[in-house]
Design a protein around this motif. Structure first.
Motif: not given
Length: 324
Positions: A80-87, A94-96, A147-148, A229-236
């Motif tokens: 979550d820290i690496m992804d800067q995920a808020p939720l 935790v980092h938020e 993944d990164m 899709i919104i975040s352009n994540k490289k999914t399968f």
């Protein structure tokens, strides 16, 4: 015959009793917080289900099963820290809620606590479990690094992506089942079959997650549909679309990927339409079924009374059918 619900209840009781530490509170409170958020808990459940096939004393596997879940949550805290995920599970990460430094340090302690929970394993089995746990833990980190790495690449292949999710997600499911087999006293062939089952189902599970992000029911999925899709994540799905697109589809896909300012619903609809045109949904569903079939075949191949492995088989089939 033991039921998954009974095993989950036993796990929940032990997690509620578990003390991770008290002082300083800033170090241990984030651990209690992330562990209180729940989650599916299916990794430790797989350990208990596998142990119960080979032994009626499945309670001996509870603390090692908890170690799998504590380790999993440690990886989430750092991811979550690496992804800067808020939720995380609908609550602030935790980092938020605290800060990144606290999340790093609390995560480090979680890894140590995971090792503590493995200490109850009988001496004759301990070295093997520890070696397998260490290998699995390193592989999960390798998967996260890949993944990164993929974040800055647009030439990721299907083979590379499947290799990454095998490391990041599925090896831990394989270990969870393998661990239960070892503790329960399974023979060597069965232990290998259990690991193979978890590994293949883990890949199918992640591919299903990719699919549900686009096609899931928002009320059941539990998070924003179309977020990848919104975040352009490289999914399968995106990797296959980029691979299979003709010039027109590729131009349209590149347009959506390159936009910095856009209406989220329009982008999700636009990219989903490209997926439909290219048959990506059907292809992904076929691939998911392929991996789950491999996993279930390994479970069916276990040379044990069908009644004993029935709860694990039923739970595995629920993973196939999941909608969230």
């Amino acid at each position: 015959m033991i039921k998954p619900e009974q095993l989950l209840q036993a796990l929940q009781i032990e997690f509620e009793k578990q003390s991770y530490g008290e002082h300083p509170i800033e170090l241990y409170e984030p651990i209690r917080y992330i562990m209180s958020l729940g989650g599916k808990r299916f990794r430790p459940l797989l350990t208990l289900l596998a142990a119960s096939i080979y032994s009626d004393d499945w309670e001996n596997a509870i603390k090692p099963a908890m170690a799998v879940e504590v380790f999993h949550n440690f990886t989430l805290m750092h991811d979550d820290i690496m992804d800067q995920a808020p939720l995380r599970r609908g609550k602030p990460t935790v980092h938020e809620k605290w800060n990144a430094n606290t999340a790093i340090l609390s995560g480090d302690v979680m890894l140590i606590k995971a090792y503590d929970l493995l200490l109850d394993i009988p001496a004759e089995k301990f070295r093997r479990v520890l070696e397998r746990f260490n290998k699995t833990a390193a592989e999960v980190c390798e998967g996260q690094q890949l993944d990164m790495n993929f974040e800055t690449r647009w030439d990721v292949t299907e083979e590379e992506y499947l290799g990454m999710i095998r490391l990041k997600t599925s090896v831990l499911l394989g270990f969870a089942l393998e661990l239960g087999g070892i503790i329960g006293g399974a023979d060597e062939e069965s232990i290998q079959l259990l690991y193979s089952a978890g590994e293949n189902m883990g890949i199918g599970f992640q591919l299903k997650d990719d699919l549900l992000d686009v096609y899931g029911d928002p009320d059941k999925f539990g998070k924003q549909v179309g977020g990848d899709i919104i975040s352009n994540k490289k999914t399968f799905l995106l990797i296959e679309a980029l691979s299979k697109a003709d010039s027109n589809s590729k131009t349209e896909l590149d347009k959506w990927i390159g936009l910095e300012n856009f209406d989220k619903q329009e982008k999700v609809a636009g990219v989903t339409a490209i997926y439909e045109e290219l048959g990506i949904r059907a292809f992904t569903e076929q691939k998911i079924q392929e991996y789950f079939t491999k996993g279930l075949s390994s479970l069916h191949a276990l040379k044990i009374d069908e009644r004993r492995k029935k709860p694990l088989l039923q739970f595995a089939e629920q993973l196939v059918e999941r909608e969230k």
